[in-house]
Design an enzyme around this catalytic site. Sequence first.
Site, PDB file in Angstrom:
ATOM      1  N   ASP A   1      33.010  28.247 -18.178  1.00 46.41           N
ATOM      2  CA  ASP A   1      32.135  27.575 -17.204  1.00 46.41           C
ATOM      3  C   ASP A   1      32.782  26.322 -16.634  1.00 46.41           C
ATOM      4  O   ASP A   1      33.306  25.499 -17.385  1.00 46.41           O
ATOM      5  CB  ASP A   1      30.819  27.176 -17.875  1.00 46.41           C
ATOM      6  CG  ASP A   1      29.990  28.397 -18.169  1.00 46.41           C
ATOM      7  OD1 ASP A   1      29.277  28.843 -17.261  1.00 46.41           O
ATOM      8  OD2 ASP A   1      30.102  28.931 -19.290  1.00 46.41           O
TER       9      ASP A   1
ATOM     10  N   TYR B   1      21.162  42.015 -16.775  1.00 45.35           N
ATOM     11  CA  TYR B   1      22.178  41.164 -17.373  1.00 45.35           C
ATOM     12  C   TYR B   1      23.373  41.012 -16.458  1.00 45.35           C
ATOM     13  O   TYR B   1      24.039  41.972 -16.138  1.00 45.35           O
ATOM     14  CB  TYR B   1      22.659  41.715 -18.727  1.00 45.35           C
ATOM     15  CG  TYR B   1      23.673  40.789 -19.349  1.00 45.35           C
ATOM     16  CD1 TYR B   1      23.256  39.652 -20.036  1.00 45.35           C
ATOM     17  CD2 TYR B   1      25.030  40.995 -19.178  1.00 45.35           C
ATOM     18  CE1 TYR B   1      24.178  38.761 -20.550  1.00 45.35           C
ATOM     19  CE2 TYR B   1      25.960  40.107 -19.694  1.00 45.35           C
ATOM     20  CZ  TYR B   1      25.519  38.996 -20.377  1.00 45.35           C
ATOM     21  OH  TYR B   1      26.438  38.109 -20.883  1.00 45.35           O
TER      22      TYR B   1
ATOM     23  N   TYR C   1      22.353  42.900 -23.749  1.00 42.60           N
ATOM     24  CA  TYR C   1      22.940  44.232 -23.616  1.00 42.60           C
ATOM     25  C   TYR C   1      22.150  45.090 -24.579  1.00 42.60           C
ATOM     26  O   TYR C   1      21.892  44.669 -25.698  1.00 42.60           O
ATOM     27  CB  TYR C   1      24.375  44.300 -24.146  1.00 42.60           C
ATOM     28  CG  TYR C   1      25.471  43.757 -23.285  1.00 42.60           C
ATOM     29  CD1 TYR C   1      25.414  42.476 -22.755  1.00 42.60           C
ATOM     30  CD2 TYR C   1      26.608  44.526 -23.052  1.00 42.60           C
ATOM     31  CE1 TYR C   1      26.467  41.986 -22.012  1.00 42.60           C
ATOM     32  CE2 TYR C   1      27.660  44.029 -22.322  1.00 42.60           C
ATOM     33  CZ  TYR C   1      27.593  42.762 -21.802  1.00 42.60           C
ATOM     34  OH  TYR C   1      28.640  42.263 -21.081  1.00 42.60           O
TER      35      TYR C   1
ATOM     36  N   LYS D   1      25.479  34.701 -18.617  1.00 44.22           N
ATOM     37  CA  LYS D   1      24.605  33.885 -19.431  1.00 44.22           C
ATOM     38  C   LYS D   1      24.315  32.567 -18.777  1.00 44.22           C
ATOM     39  O   LYS D   1      24.765  32.301 -17.677  1.00 44.22           O
ATOM     40  CB  LYS D   1      25.204  33.719 -20.802  1.00 44.22           C
ATOM     41  CG  LYS D   1      24.688  34.830 -21.717  1.00 44.22           C
ATOM     42  CD  LYS D   1      24.984  34.556 -23.141  1.00 44.22           C
ATOM     43  CE  LYS D   1      26.299  33.891 -23.310  1.00 44.22           C
ATOM     44  NZ  LYS D   1      27.401  34.670 -22.757  1.00 44.22           N
TER      45      LYS D   1
ATOM     46  N   ASP E   1      28.931  26.481 -23.784  1.00 51.21           N
ATOM     47  CA  ASP E   1      29.299  27.852 -23.423  1.00 51.21           C
ATOM     48  C   ASP E   1      28.828  28.791 -24.520  1.00 51.21           C
ATOM     49  O   ASP E   1      28.740  28.402 -25.684  1.00 51.21           O
ATOM     50  CB  ASP E   1      30.816  27.976 -23.220  1.00 51.21           C
ATOM     51  CG  ASP E   1      31.187  29.312 -22.581  1.00 51.21           C
ATOM     52  OD1 ASP E   1      30.366  29.867 -21.817  1.00 51.21           O
ATOM     53  OD2 ASP E   1      32.295  29.812 -22.833  1.00 51.21           O
TER      54      ASP E   1
ATOM     55  N   ASP F   1      29.956  29.907 -13.981  1.00 53.91           N
ATOM     56  CA  ASP F   1      31.096  30.714 -14.426  1.00 53.91           C
ATOM     57  C   ASP F   1      31.469  31.579 -13.234  1.00 53.91           C
ATOM     58  O   ASP F   1      30.695  32.448 -12.824  1.00 53.91           O
ATOM     59  CB  ASP F   1      30.670  31.567 -15.623  1.00 53.91           C
ATOM     60  CG  ASP F   1      31.733  32.590 -16.028  1.00 53.91           C
ATOM     61  OD1 ASP F   1      32.786  32.656 -15.369  1.00 53.91           O
ATOM     62  OD2 ASP F   1      31.482  33.325 -16.994  1.00 53.91           O
TER      63      ASP F   1
HETATM   64  C1  F6R Z   1      30.197  36.241 -21.592  1.00 53.48           C
HETATM   65  C2  F6R Z   1      30.176  36.514 -23.014  1.00 53.48           C
HETATM   66  C3  F6R Z   1      30.946  37.619 -23.615  1.00 53.48           C
HETATM   67  C4  F6R Z   1      30.722  38.984 -22.981  1.00 53.48           C
HETATM   68  C5  F6R Z   1      31.537  40.060 -23.704  1.00 53.48           C
HETATM   69  C6  F6R Z   1      31.428  41.427 -23.072  1.00 53.48           C
HETATM   70  O1  F6R Z   1      29.855  34.919 -21.289  1.00 53.48           O
HETATM   71  O2  F6R Z   1      29.536  35.835 -23.717  1.00 53.48           O
HETATM   72  O3  F6R Z   1      30.664  37.669 -24.990  1.00 53.48           O
HETATM   73  O4  F6R Z   1      29.356  39.298 -22.960  1.00 53.48           O
HETATM   74  O5  F6R Z   1      32.893  39.704 -23.730  1.00 53.48           O
HETATM   75  O6  F6R Z   1      31.786  41.323 -21.736  1.00 53.48           O
HETATM   76  P1  F6R Z   1      31.885  42.566 -20.739  1.00 53.48           P
HETATM   77  O7  F6R Z   1      30.604  43.328 -20.820  1.00 53.48           O
HETATM   78  O8  F6R Z   1      32.123  41.928 -19.426  1.00 53.48           O
HETATM   79  O9  F6R Z   1      33.055  43.390 -21.222  1.00 53.48           O
HETATM   80 MG    MG Z   2      32.281  34.656 -18.200  1.00 54.44          MG
HETATM   81 MG    MG Z   3      30.062  30.899 -20.093  1.00 57.11          MG
END
Ligand code: F6R
Ligand code: MG
Ligand code: MG
Length: 368
Positions: A53, A227, A350, A230, A131, A11
């Site tokens: 991805d 983190y 998180y 993923k 994904d 990604d």
């Molecule tokens: C990323 C994912 C999303 C993010 C979420 C919060 O692959 O699965 O669910 O974790 O959108 O993203 P941030 O922390 O970048 O705002």
């Molecule tokens: Mg992403």
């Molecule tokens: Mg992804």
Amino acid sequence: MKTTVSVIKADIGSVSGHCIAHPELMEICDDVLNEALESSILEDYYITRCGDDIDLIMTHRRGEEDEEVHKTAYDAFLKATERARELKLYGAGQDLLSDTFSGNIKGMGPGVAEMEFKERPSDPVIVYCCDKTEPGAFNLPIYKIFADPFNTSGLVIDPSLHDGFKFEVFDVMEHKKVILNCPEEMYDLLALIGSTGRYVIKRVFKKNGEIAASISTERLNLMAGEYIGKDDPVAIVRAQSGFPAGGECVEPFAFPHMVSGWMRGSHNGPMMPTSEFEANPIRFDGPPRVIGLGFQVSDAKLIGVGDGPVDLFDDPAFDATREEASKIATYIRRHGPFEPHRLPSEEMEYTSLPGVMEKLEKRFEDME
Ligand code: F6R
Ligand code: MG
Ligand code: MG
């Protein structure tokens, strides 16, 4: 002469948050892979995406962990990252942990699944890309394909499958591995791979040692120590004539099993099989997706139909699965921040818990 299939994914930036890899990034990857084709590093390739991805499916004659092939993938992702940054795409360059290549892309962020084999007279190969989930999401379907006679009737009625398969399992926490034989050690295998965050099926072999399946097991968050993204996995599976039939290889995905990795990598949700076109995780950043692409590998070329592979989940027979996945998504979403929708605190990618605990520390009293 042997053929190698290498699937390398990352990604490196997406549109509308973590939804969809930008088409320009895929075009840049295409240019880099095309150059590798012209300089005979690659024999063939196909580029797809699942959600945010980009998946580079490559064939060549150079064996696994080849420096030139890994560098080709690395260069493609690095060049596309530059454009992702210019476009201010979301998570630009997120899965490239280093801006210098050190001989092998493993450990640098991208996920890798590879297999080298001597082509049979006809060699159907399926590539799955996911994904919003983690490598352990493949444990259940790979187990069913290669060890469950209620999924794969060939294990019972086809003499060429009747001996069963060997499973190589990685302990991704302790960096150890073990090989288990099925059906003989089926219960031991299940005792391990039910723990999907720790024990991950890496490879499956026929009893004669021939490779049958290979799965990416990189855990980006364990590599980076914090983190940063993923580990949306990919898998390569060989089908037919001594391996499970193509239909037996897709059948486990008719069950939208529960996987972790949805929303902030911190929620469980149902795995939804879709066509390439519908691999757009939008609802609550999901639900988790899997696409399946069917090829014939012929003299190291990827034979498909027209411009691409057979898009295996582009089949109305999977509509009911998608509907069931949507219903399960609605059901489990109602738990909000409660387990089992939210992962147990040790597995969340998180967490605000340390901060909350620090704030409340002085207010906690002994119960007795
Ligand atoms: C990323 C994912 C999303 C993010 C979420 C919060 O692959 O699965 O669910 O974790 O959108 O993203 P941030 O922390 O970048 O705002
Ligand atoms: Mg992403
Ligand atoms: Mg992804």
